[in-house]
Write a protein that holds these residues in place. Sequence first.
Motif, PDB file in Angstrom:
ATOM      1  N   ASP A 128      -3.085  -3.038   7.949  1.00 18.35           N
ATOM      2  CA  ASP A 128      -1.879  -3.475   7.158  1.00 18.35           C
ATOM      3  C   ASP A 128      -0.640  -2.845   7.578  1.00 18.35           C
ATOM      4  O   ASP A 128       0.369  -3.211   7.364  1.00 18.35           O
ATOM      5  CB  ASP A 128      -2.399  -3.384   5.589  1.00 18.35           C
ATOM      6  CG  ASP A 128      -3.451  -4.213   5.120  1.00 18.35           C
ATOM      7  OD1 ASP A 128      -3.489  -5.256   4.793  1.00 18.35           O
ATOM      8  OD2 ASP A 128      -4.816  -3.469   5.320  1.00 18.35           O
ATOM      9  N   PRO A 140       0.860  -1.255   0.040  1.00 22.85           N
ATOM     10  CA  PRO A 140       0.112   0.009  -0.018  1.00 22.85           C
ATOM     11  C   PRO A 140       0.935   1.129   0.255  1.00 22.85           C
ATOM     12  O   PRO A 140       1.943   1.349   0.561  1.00 22.85           O
ATOM     13  CB  PRO A 140      -0.721   0.050   1.242  1.00 22.85           C
ATOM     14  CG  PRO A 140      -0.718  -1.485   1.692  1.00 22.85           C
ATOM     15  CD  PRO A 140       0.617  -2.017   1.362  1.00 22.85           C
ATOM     16  N   TYR A 164      -6.525   0.808   5.372  1.00 20.15           N
ATOM     17  CA  TYR A 164      -5.171  -0.081   5.334  1.00 20.15           C
ATOM     18  C   TYR A 164      -4.737   0.071   6.817  1.00 20.15           C
ATOM     19  O   TYR A 164      -3.378  -0.008   6.728  1.00 20.15           O
ATOM     20  CB  TYR A 164      -4.311   0.370   4.191  1.00 20.15           C
ATOM     21  CG  TYR A 164      -4.794  -0.302   3.037  1.00 20.15           C
ATOM     22  CD1 TYR A 164      -4.593  -1.411   2.665  1.00 20.15           C
ATOM     23  CD2 TYR A 164      -5.985   0.240   2.124  1.00 20.15           C
ATOM     24  CE1 TYR A 164      -4.722  -2.190   1.228  1.00 20.15           C
ATOM     25  CE2 TYR A 164      -6.500  -0.301   0.967  1.00 20.15           C
ATOM     26  CZ  TYR A 164      -5.779  -1.636   0.711  1.00 20.15           C
ATOM     27  OH  TYR A 164      -6.170  -2.335  -0.381  1.00 20.15           O
ATOM     28  N   ASP A 215      -2.675  -8.641   0.286  1.00 14.19           N
ATOM     29  CA  ASP A 215      -3.927  -7.898   0.490  1.00 14.19           C
ATOM     30  C   ASP A 215      -5.139  -8.788   0.549  1.00 14.19           C
ATOM     31  O   ASP A 215      -5.530  -9.164  -0.468  1.00 14.19           O
ATOM     32  CB  ASP A 215      -3.824  -6.832  -0.669  1.00 14.19           C
ATOM     33  CG  ASP A 215      -5.221  -5.614  -0.436  1.00 14.19           C
ATOM     34  OD1 ASP A 215      -6.089  -5.644   0.397  1.00 14.19           O
ATOM     35  OD2 ASP A 215      -5.148  -4.692  -1.034  1.00 14.19           O
ATOM     36  N   GLY A 245      -5.986   1.024  -2.195  1.00 13.50           N
ATOM     37  CA  GLY A 245      -4.598   1.235  -1.220  1.00 13.50           C
ATOM     38  C   GLY A 245      -3.642   1.767  -2.090  1.00 13.50           C
ATOM     39  O   GLY A 245      -2.337   1.543  -1.598  1.00 13.50           O
TER      40      GLY A 245
END
Length: 390
Positions: A247, A199, A244, A314, A361
């Motif tokens: 993440d 990302p 995100y 992802d 992202g």
Amino acid sequence: MSSATPAPRAAASVDDSALTQPVDRAAVRAFVRELKAQGRYPARAAGSVVSLAMFAVIGVIFLVVGSTIVGSFISAGLSTGGPIGTVFVIAPIVFVAAVLAVIVTFAVRFFGLAAAARWYRLDRFATANGLSFQPVASDPPLPGMIFGRGTARRASDLVHGDRPRFVEFANYQYTTGSGKEQTTHRWGYVAIKLDVPLPNIVLDAKSNDSVFGSNLPASFDRSQRLSLEGDFDRYFTLYCPDGYQRDALYLFTPDIMARFVDHAAALDVEIVDDWLFLYAKRDLSTLDPATWAWLFSVVGALLDKLAQWGRWRDDRLAADAAARPTADATAAATAAGAAASVPFAVPAALLRPPPGVAAGGRRLKQRVPAAAIVIFVVFAAIWVWFFLLH
């Protein structure tokens, strides 16, 4: 570039002798011939613009003063007449022209040689450390926020290696505006190739911000800010795409955050596609041994941890991966005349997504800088005051 070219060594083993040792002019000229033979010599190589401008000023001053003196000699020669008068007319003109020719020749040769000597040192430095050197690259096709802006985009003094992953150190500039409003923006960057696309995440270093805010060429929506644990927020403002956040926490574990704080707190950082960029508003590819020792230590510290980022996937791409077998099976069954016997879809939770980033992202949302808004409002108020209220 050959895959046999290694990445930078650890800072302790950097061989920086080529940056400071005297260079032989004959060796520099031979190096220039080698660059030209390989097609790596810039078509419009130039030395220091400031220094050349200084020589130009000296030449203009000499020309003005010389013209006054020449005028006096010519007047004296014309009034004297005869052979002696002719000498008084011709000699000063020849003298001034000869001196100007010497100034121009010296400036071109001296500063052209200075630029070549710099490239020679960087090339020998790169070779000594198992890297490669390239003087100039026009409009490099890199996805970072400093690239693709303005015009006259150019990277210079590129030092790069390929193993265990591609790493490039370089300086970069581009131009915005025109005429009196033209501005040249100069950066230094380090580009590190990653194993998989990630990302779009930005670490805006607070150490290089000014009273007007960030020094970055792009501004990001504040809703994308993410606060991390510990004292990381004292050094960086982290931006990640909406949705995100989890993440980003996976990627920036405490040990990786510590590496950035300890080694790269003076640099802005951007992760975009499968690249990691480190930015500075100054040259990073230089003849300064201390700068190279620092850069090699930064890259060495990060390379030790980047491998774990290669495992990131992802989850938003899992649904696509799950639907693909069903679609393929449907097409095969239809071709065989047995469309009714399509197998069940594989649950997305059981599939590992392919490398990549979902559309949401890939890029951060940018906004208009606050300073630009303030300037616009001020100018609008001034315009209204003078042209509508008077």
